[in-house]
Write an enzyme that holds these catalytic residues in place. Structure first.
Site, PDB file in Angstrom:
ATOM      1  N   HIS A   1      44.672  32.857  37.943  1.00  0.00           N
ATOM      2  CA  HIS A   1      44.439  34.220  38.400  1.00  0.00           C
ATOM      3  C   HIS A   1      43.811  34.313  40.036  1.00  0.00           C
ATOM      4  O   HIS A   1      44.462  35.009  40.534  1.00  0.00           O
ATOM      5  CB  HIS A   1      43.133  34.748  37.447  1.00  0.00           C
ATOM      6  CG  HIS A   1      42.839  36.218  37.709  1.00  0.00           C
ATOM      7  ND1 HIS A   1      42.103  36.508  38.558  1.00  0.00           N
ATOM      8  CD2 HIS A   1      43.297  37.347  37.236  1.00  0.00           C
ATOM      9  CE1 HIS A   1      41.963  37.851  38.511  1.00  0.00           C
ATOM     10  NE2 HIS A   1      42.768  38.483  37.618  1.00  0.00           N
TER      11      HIS A   1
ATOM     12  N   ASP B   1      36.756  34.425  42.465  1.00  0.00           N
ATOM     13  CA  ASP B   1      37.872  34.658  41.462  1.00  0.00           C
ATOM     14  C   ASP B   1      37.449  33.346  40.557  1.00  0.00           C
ATOM     15  O   ASP B   1      36.653  32.596  40.770  1.00  0.00           O
ATOM     16  CB  ASP B   1      39.022  34.569  41.833  1.00  0.00           C
ATOM     17  CG  ASP B   1      39.916  35.325  40.922  1.00  0.00           C
ATOM     18  OD1 ASP B   1      40.163  34.919  39.642  1.00  0.00           O
ATOM     19  OD2 ASP B   1      40.624  36.327  41.370  1.00  0.00           O
TER      20      ASP B   1
ATOM     21  N   SER C   1      43.123  43.844  38.948  1.00  0.00           N
ATOM     22  CA  SER C   1      42.963  42.478  39.773  1.00  0.00           C
ATOM     23  C   SER C   1      44.037  42.353  40.707  1.00  0.00           C
ATOM     24  O   SER C   1      43.692  41.692  41.648  1.00  0.00           O
ATOM     25  CB  SER C   1      42.732  41.684  38.663  1.00  0.00           C
ATOM     26  OG  SER C   1      41.860  41.440  37.856  1.00  0.00           O
TER      27      SER C   1
END
Length: 501
Positions: A216, A179, A440
């Protein structure tokens, strides 16, 4: 030292924390409730997929399983320089200022092709914060002491608490999360982080973004394996270990080659599962832009890029690693629109996950449909393997509710809450918690379930068996059998660990 007290804890909220958004936005006035911090009027940040060929960066693809002997010298003779050799998968990365390098290097005996690397742009989230104290009203489970479990509707949807009560916690399983940057000292993650590495040349694995930006990578890691420590949230596999691998810059951009290296690294580190909450929707046509905005005609580019990613994913699965990826957030109908290919979700051996999410859960939690197909999720019979909770933001209006101890926009509570940024106050490390929505967020739910299955079987489980267990235990929603939205069903953690062998 960690702060175990969450009363008046800051919860940053993302309107949309996902890669490759589809241009959706939600206007949001500043709330009048004094317990909510003022927010940007653009609560949902719309990102645009940016696919750009890198004119001076190349991927050398072997004709077979191995690169030619002396590839470095042969590349130098073709006016290039090898920067990395991925010998296990027959790939090498190279740079060159010679515009004819690809054609020259492709003539090397034993080389199948030479293609440009590419970059892509992901999320650009806006964040906000609220003060909150959560009250646990979930059914009794081993995770009850974690204050924000009542806000984790995704855990309810997949019956994670029942799986934990059955003794499935992901022990002896290593999950590699590929990520953007990660908050490596987050109190909910630190006990489960086994290692970290960055393949972004100018950035460390630690998230270094601005204070008002959300991480994220930290969010996906928490969904997978936030520890059961009575601090904040709890991951689907709370005793799994995390290998945090940075393959996207903190701003969300990344290169294809970084992802290839990250996958191979995870295999080398003996990961059991790889989570890929990222991807690129690449056009199949033969015209692309380079870094200077110039149109490039390259009829073989996409086909050969697929060869490269398939070499890496096939190698991973052959070495016992289950790979799970987000299906993409373009609301693309794969049964009709075949103009793009989704990497890595479409690669060999990769399990592709679509997204589900309620609409108005906080308004009527007992009747809300937790398995509603998310408004943004890609779909298609051959494109989707399974569905999992990813959240949504489709609830109209800006109603503010007080829900389970949190004062918040009702639409925000339809998203997925997980670990966020870290701050240090008076020497005390404090972790925040963030809401995001996207495939995601669905992929790490699926990855956590895979970790539970592998742990239940003592670790080190063949990916074919893992997928079979997922398939046998999934709840068949939508049309009977495999369908375009839920694939082979919405995953069910409790049934998976009850049936796993």
């Amino acid at each position: 030292m960690y702060n175990h007290k969450l009363t008046h804890h800051l919860l940053p909220v993302l309107g949309l924390g996902l890669l490759f958004t589809f241009g959706c936005s939600k206007e949001n006035p500043t709330p009048t409730d004094p317990s909510i911090t003022a927010v940007s009027s653009q609560a949902i940040a719309a990102g645009t997929p940016g696919f750009t060929l890198r004119s001076k960066h190349y991927i050398i693809i072997a004709a077979g399983d191995e690169l030619p002997a002396g590839i470095e010298g042969l590349t130098t003779a073709a006016n290039g320089k090898v920067t990395s050799v991925l010998q296990e998968v027959g790939l090498a990365l190279a740079t060159s200022d010679d515009p004819e390098f690809a054609a020259k290097a492709a003539k090397i005996t034993g080389v199948r092709s030479v293609v440009r690397d590419f970059t892509y742009q992901g999320f650009n989230p806006e964040a906000r914060a609220v003060e909150a104290e959560a009250l646990n009203v979930n059914p009794a489970s081993t995770g009850d002491s974690n204050p924000y479990l009542p806000l984790q509707w995704g855990a309810t949807a997949i019956q994670a608490p029942a799986a934990w009560n059955a003794g499935a916690l992901g022990e002896n399983v290593l999950v590699a999360d590929l990520d953007g940057g990660f908050e490596l000292t987050h109190p909910d993650l630190v006990a489960n982080i086994q290692g970290s590495k960055s393949f972004v040349p100018t950035e460390p694995a630690q998230f270094m973004g601005a204070a008002n930006k959300s991480s994220h990578g930290t969010h996906t890691a928490g969904t997978i394996a936030a520890a059961d420590n009575s601090i904040g949230v709890i991951g689907v596999a709370p005793k799994a270990k995390l290998l945090l691998v940075k393959v996207l810059a903190d701003a969300g951009s990344g290169s294809f080659s970084w992802m290839l290296q990250g996958i191979l690294y995870a295999v080398q580190e003996r990961a059991d599962v790889i989570n890929l909450s990222l991807g690129a929707a690449i056009p199949r046509h033969d015209q692309y832009l380079d870094e200077n905005g110039k149109v490039v005609n390259d009829t073989k580019a996409i086909q050969e890029l697929l060869v490269a990613i398939n070499k890496v994913t096939s190698y991973a699965t052959k070495n016992g690693v289950t790979i799970i990826a987000s299906a993409g957030n373009d609301a693309n109908n794969g049964n009709q629109d075949k103009s793009t290919v989704h990497i890595p979700a479409d690669a060999t051996g990769v399990i592709s996950i679509s997204s589900t999410g309620p609409m108005g859960w906080a308004l009527d939690p007992l009747k809300a449909n937790l398995d509603r197909f998310a408004s943004y999720s890609n779909y298609g019979t051959s494109a989707i393997d399974f569905a999992a909770p990813g959240g949504d933001f489709a609830l109209p209006g800006s109603a503010i509710v007080n829900f389970r101890g949190v004062t918040q926009y009702a639409w925000a509570l339809d998203m997925v809450i997980s670990t966020g940024r870290v701050s240090v106050v008076n020497g005390i490390t404090r972790g925040s918690y963030t809401w995001m929505a996207g495939t995601s967020m669905a992929a790490p739910h699926a990855t956590g379930i895979a970790a539970l299955i592998i742990g239940r079987n003592g670790g080190s489980m063949d990916p074919v068996r893992v997928e079979a267990a997922l398939r046998a235990s999934a709840d068949d929603l939508g049309q009977p059998g495999r369908d375009a939205y839920y694939g082979q069903g919405r995953l069910n953690a409790f049934r998976a660990v009850s049936q796993a062998q």
